[in-house]
Scaffold this motif. Structure first.
Motif, mmCIF file in Angstrom:
data_model
loop_
_atom_site.group_PDB
_atom_site.id
_atom_site.type_symbol
_atom_site.label_atom_id
_atom_site.label_comp_id
_atom_site.label_asym_id
_atom_site.label_seq_id
_atom_site.Cartn_x
_atom_site.Cartn_y
_atom_site.Cartn_z
ATOM 1 N N VAL A 59 0.880 -1.214 -0.016
ATOM 2 C CA VAL A 59 -0.106 -0.011 0.085
ATOM 3 C C VAL A 59 0.885 1.301 0.025
ATOM 4 O O VAL A 59 2.029 1.213 0.745
ATOM 5 C CB VAL A 59 -0.826 -0.048 1.340
ATOM 6 C CG1 VAL A 59 -1.557 1.345 1.429
ATOM 7 C CG2 VAL A 59 -2.085 -1.021 1.148
ATOM 8 N N ALA A 60 0.490 2.163 -0.995
ATOM 9 C CA ALA A 60 1.449 3.402 -0.931
ATOM 10 C C ALA A 60 0.503 4.713 -0.740
ATOM 11 O O ALA A 60 -0.688 4.709 -1.323
ATOM 12 C CB ALA A 60 1.870 3.537 -2.259
ATOM 13 N N GLY A 61 1.005 5.670 0.278
ATOM 14 C CA GLY A 61 0.151 7.028 0.048
ATOM 15 C C GLY A 61 0.391 7.658 -1.129
ATOM 16 O O GLY A 61 1.294 7.974 -1.732
ATOM 17 N N ILE A 92 -3.518 4.599 -2.102
ATOM 18 C CA ILE A 92 -4.656 5.453 -1.041
ATOM 19 C C ILE A 92 -4.437 6.883 -1.141
ATOM 20 O O ILE A 92 -3.154 7.065 -0.607
ATOM 21 C CB ILE A 92 -4.485 5.065 0.274
ATOM 22 C CG1 ILE A 92 -4.976 3.397 0.287
ATOM 23 C CG2 ILE A 92 -5.520 5.514 1.324
ATOM 24 C CD1 ILE A 92 -4.962 2.457 1.723
ATOM 25 N N PRO A 93 -5.230 7.754 -1.131
ATOM 26 C CA PRO A 93 -4.811 9.258 -1.252
ATOM 27 C C PRO A 93 -4.334 9.570 0.419
ATOM 28 O O PRO A 93 -4.849 8.946 1.422
ATOM 29 C CB PRO A 93 -6.224 9.978 -1.577
ATOM 30 C CG PRO A 93 -6.799 8.616 -2.500
ATOM 31 C CD PRO A 93 -6.605 7.426 -1.854
ATOM 32 N N SER A 95 -4.870 12.138 1.928
ATOM 33 C CA SER A 95 -5.870 12.941 2.803
ATOM 34 C C SER A 95 -6.856 11.507 3.464
ATOM 35 O O SER A 95 -7.124 12.029 4.786
ATOM 36 C CB SER A 95 -6.944 13.552 1.968
ATOM 37 O OG SER A 95 -7.355 12.706 0.941
ATOM 38 N N SER A 96 -6.503 10.437 3.132
ATOM 39 C CA SER A 96 -7.558 9.438 3.899
ATOM 40 C C SER A 96 -6.605 8.320 4.363
ATOM 41 O O SER A 96 -7.150 7.270 4.487
ATOM 42 C CB SER A 96 -8.616 8.794 3.029
ATOM 43 O OG SER A 96 -8.139 8.401 1.887
ATOM 44 N N LEU A 97 -5.352 8.412 3.957
ATOM 45 C CA LEU A 97 -4.354 7.449 4.362
ATOM 46 C C LEU A 97 -4.257 6.933 6.024
ATOM 47 O O LEU A 97 -4.529 5.691 6.277
ATOM 48 C CB LEU A 97 -2.881 7.541 3.833
ATOM 49 C CG LEU A 97 -1.911 6.471 4.330
ATOM 50 C CD1 LEU A 97 -2.083 5.491 3.505
ATOM 51 C CD2 LEU A 97 -0.439 6.995 3.911
ATOM 52 N N THR A 98 -4.423 7.905 6.752
ATOM 53 C CA THR A 98 -4.374 7.283 8.314
ATOM 54 C C THR A 98 -5.654 6.591 8.456
ATOM 55 O O THR A 98 -5.636 5.463 9.053
ATOM 56 C CB THR A 98 -4.200 8.754 9.093
ATOM 57 O OG1 THR A 98 -3.155 9.119 8.899
ATOM 58 C CG2 THR A 98 -4.282 8.204 10.515
ATOM 59 N N GLU A 99 -6.693 6.951 8.142
ATOM 60 C CA GLU A 99 -7.872 6.436 8.462
ATOM 61 C C GLU A 99 -8.008 5.246 8.089
ATOM 62 O O GLU A 99 -8.499 4.029 8.476
ATOM 63 C CB GLU A 99 -9.268 7.299 7.994
ATOM 64 C CG GLU A 99 -10.580 6.694 8.276
ATOM 65 C CD GLU A 99 -11.713 7.379 7.540
ATOM 66 O OE1 GLU A 99 -12.805 6.785 7.504
ATOM 67 O OE2 GLU A 99 -11.474 8.350 6.756
ATOM 68 N N LYS A 100 -7.916 4.854 6.635
ATOM 69 C CA LYS A 100 -7.840 3.449 5.907
ATOM 70 C C LYS A 100 -6.737 2.579 6.396
ATOM 71 O O LYS A 100 -7.099 1.346 6.464
ATOM 72 C CB LYS A 100 -7.606 3.761 4.496
ATOM 73 C CG LYS A 100 -8.941 4.514 3.853
ATOM 74 C CD LYS A 100 -9.023 4.562 2.466
ATOM 75 C CE LYS A 100 -10.331 5.032 1.567
ATOM 76 N NZ LYS A 100 -10.402 4.801 0.258
ATOM 77 N N ARG A 101 -5.535 3.110 6.962
ATOM 78 C CA ARG A 101 -4.518 2.099 7.181
ATOM 79 C C ARG A 101 -4.891 1.630 8.732
ATOM 80 O O ARG A 101 -4.763 0.386 8.934
ATOM 81 C CB ARG A 101 -3.269 3.137 7.334
ATOM 82 C CG ARG A 101 -1.940 2.061 8.002
ATOM 83 C CD ARG A 101 -0.987 2.820 7.979
ATOM 84 N NE ARG A 101 -0.958 3.905 9.114
ATOM 85 C CZ ARG A 101 -0.694 5.200 8.842
ATOM 86 N NH1 ARG A 101 -0.731 5.746 7.911
ATOM 87 N NH2 ARG A 101 -0.974 6.104 9.977
#
Length: 539
Positions: A59-61, A92-93, A95-101
């Motif tokens: 997974v990459a930001g 994963i954008p 802007s939403s990386l922390t939440e999705k991770r």
């Protein structure tokens, strides 16, 4: 011919001990079965890395300036041919990386590795202790000679990377300490032609700086007969305060810790926003604001507005990475550190060489941790770093007779009118920042590598603090407490910065302001901070 208008700095997405062979706690050293993947399918040196093809999921930001799908970028296609390792990228954008991770990790549906992950220290220790992020100490010793060399070369990076349990769970983004321009990030720039027209020298003291701004406001340096000049422009007041506070001896351990440094009088940690010197900084900046020497919309100005106004050439001074790359404005020079009223002269806004500890992690889902370590280690080598930043000779870069490299005209002056990043990202993935690598001047050609940026850094690098702290790491229990305390304390700092500078709060309220921090738990906050600092020193 279209000229590039913006060039991303390496810090655009980052929003900052001895290699221990033993294993602290129960953290596993790798994923997969007990039987070593290295013995089955891996060459221990040279290329390819694996004898048969291997597929890894990462997974990459995805920053706004990077390629939308890394599966189609040349660097990974060519690197697969070299290594025999195919990476299936999920973007994963940011802007939403922390939440999705966090959702992935909580649900157990996570990849073999996270790249440009921006994982905070609190999560590194949390998931490291759980075994979700595998312990890398032994893997670095055995399979990562380039990373090991860097950690030996830069012990402060190693100390910052080592968690409280003595383990390393991630690989970092490193800024070469010799590349002082990139360490400094955003700089104070001065419009040189305005100085020349008004017969002014570059400011050396905070009084000089004030007098220069006053002249920019009152003496029509752009010569159009209108009072349209903005002596200083910033987005938010914190950047200006952080740039100036070294003139009052504050920030003597660098910019990674804007609220804490060391009190030279007693050697103990100091909470900067409650110190008498900090009050003087706020009074100075209030004077600039009250007299209209800084933009009156400094508290609300958005990035696009800041850049659009700057492109009109009406800023006398500004803090940014490069007026040229961001606003197509030439003729600005960098300002050195200023001497303050007590004789202090520190360039306190400098960052740590450990730009981001959590740029890359390997998870316990990974069946090939040894091969993955070799895969990422090559990117930290000289040749790997050249490929990572410059791409491929004859396509995205060319070599000059003196051995230096530069991007081709396709990148810097694209015939189709593409911006620098738009032309570059079909070859490489670094625009947007946050990557696991080391940023060296010879291969990084972003804003901080431009001649005027390097020249600016030469002026003030001699005034860097003698010791520059990376981010500290906390135990899980400490992380929970300090996160709660910081949320209230930092919010109050920012709120009162704006009120004092704008005049909405009187400096007669200073004692009450300082007392409020005590009520918010400042003593506990500083105790946790001190414990983390002491561990950092011992690694």
């Amino acid at each position: 011919m279209k000229r590039r208008k913006w060039m991303a700095g390496p810090m655009a997405f980052v929003l900052t001990g001895t290699l221990i062979a033993g294993c602290g706690d129960d953290a596993p050293a790798g994923g997969g079965s007990k039987e070593s993947a290295a013995e089955i399918n891996m060459n221990t040196s040279g290329m390819p890395i694996t004898k048969q093809p291997v597929t890894l999921k990462m997974v990459a930001g995805k920053a706004p300036t990077t390629a939308p799908d890394w599966n189609n970028v040349m660097i990974w296609q060519e690197y697969e041919k070299m290594t025999n390792i195919h990476v299936d990228w999920e973007m994963i954008p940011t802007s939403s990386l922390t939440e999705k991770r966090n959702i992935m990790l909580a649900g157990g549906d996570y990849p073999d590795a996270f790249f440009t992950a921006s994982i905070p220290n609190a999560d590194l220790i949390k998931y490291g202790k759980q075994g979700v992020f595998i312990r890398l100490n032994d893997l670095i010793d055995k399979y990562a000679p380039n990373i090991k060399k860097l950690l030996d070369q830069y012990p402060d990076v190693r100390k910052g990377l080592t968690m409280p349990d003595g383990n390393i769970y991630s690989l970092p983004m490193i800024l070469d300490p010799n590349f002082t321009s990139v360490l400094a990030g955003g700089k104070m720039w001065i419009r040189k032609e305005w100085l020349d027209k008004l017969g002014l020298s570059e400011p050396q003291t905070t009084d000089d700086f004030y007098n220069m701004l006053k002249a920019f406001k009152e003496k029509d340096p752009n010569g159009n007969g209108q009072a349209d000049e903005i002596p200083h422009a910033s987005m938010g007041i914190a950047g200006l305060i952080n740039n100036l506070k070294g003139a009052w001896g504050l920030g003597n351990r660098g910019g990674k810790h804007p609220n804490v440094d060391v009190d030279p009088e007693n050697g103990k940690l100091r909470f900067i926003p409650a110190s008498p010197r900090y009050k003087e900084v706020l009074q100075y900046v209030h004077k600039l604001y009250e007299e209209g020497l800084i933009n009156q919309d400094i508290f609300t100005l958005e990035t696009n507005q800041f850049l659009a106004k700057g492109a009109q050439g009406i800023y006398g001074t500004m803090i940014t990475t490069s007026p040229y790359t961001l606003m197509n404005q030439k003729g600005y020079i960098g300002q050195s550190a200023l001497t303050g009223p007590h004789g202090d002269k520190i360039y306190s806004a400098v960052g740590s060489p450990l730009a981001s500890a959590g740029a890359f992690v390997i998870t316990d889902k990974n069946k090939h941790p040894e091969a993955t370590m070799r895969w990422i280690d090559y990117l930290y080598s000289d040749e790997g770093s050249k490929m990572f930043f410059m791409g491929f000779k004859g396509q995205s870069y060319e070599e000059l007779p003196n051995g230096e490299v530069k991007y081709t005209d396709e990148i810097t002056n694209n015939p189709k009118g593409l911006t620098f990043e738009q032309a570059l990202v079909k070859y490489v993935v670094w625009p947007g920042g946050g990557y696991p690598n080391i940023v060296r001047q010879k291969y990084f050609k972003g804003a901080e590598g431009l001649p005027e940026s390097v020249e600016a850094a030469e002026k003030f690098s001699k005034f860097f603090p003698k010791e520059i702290w990376p981010s500290f790491s906390y135990t899980p229990e400490e992380s929970e407490r300090i996160a709660a305390l910081e949320a209230d304390i930092n919010s109050y700092v920012n709120e009162m910065q704006a009120k004092f500078v704008s005049g909405k709060a009187s400096f007669d309220e200073w004692d009450q302001y300082v007392a409020t921090f005590k009520k918010m738990g400042l003593d506990e906050y500083m105790k946790i901070y001190t414990d983390a600092y002491n561990r950092y020193k011992q690694h």
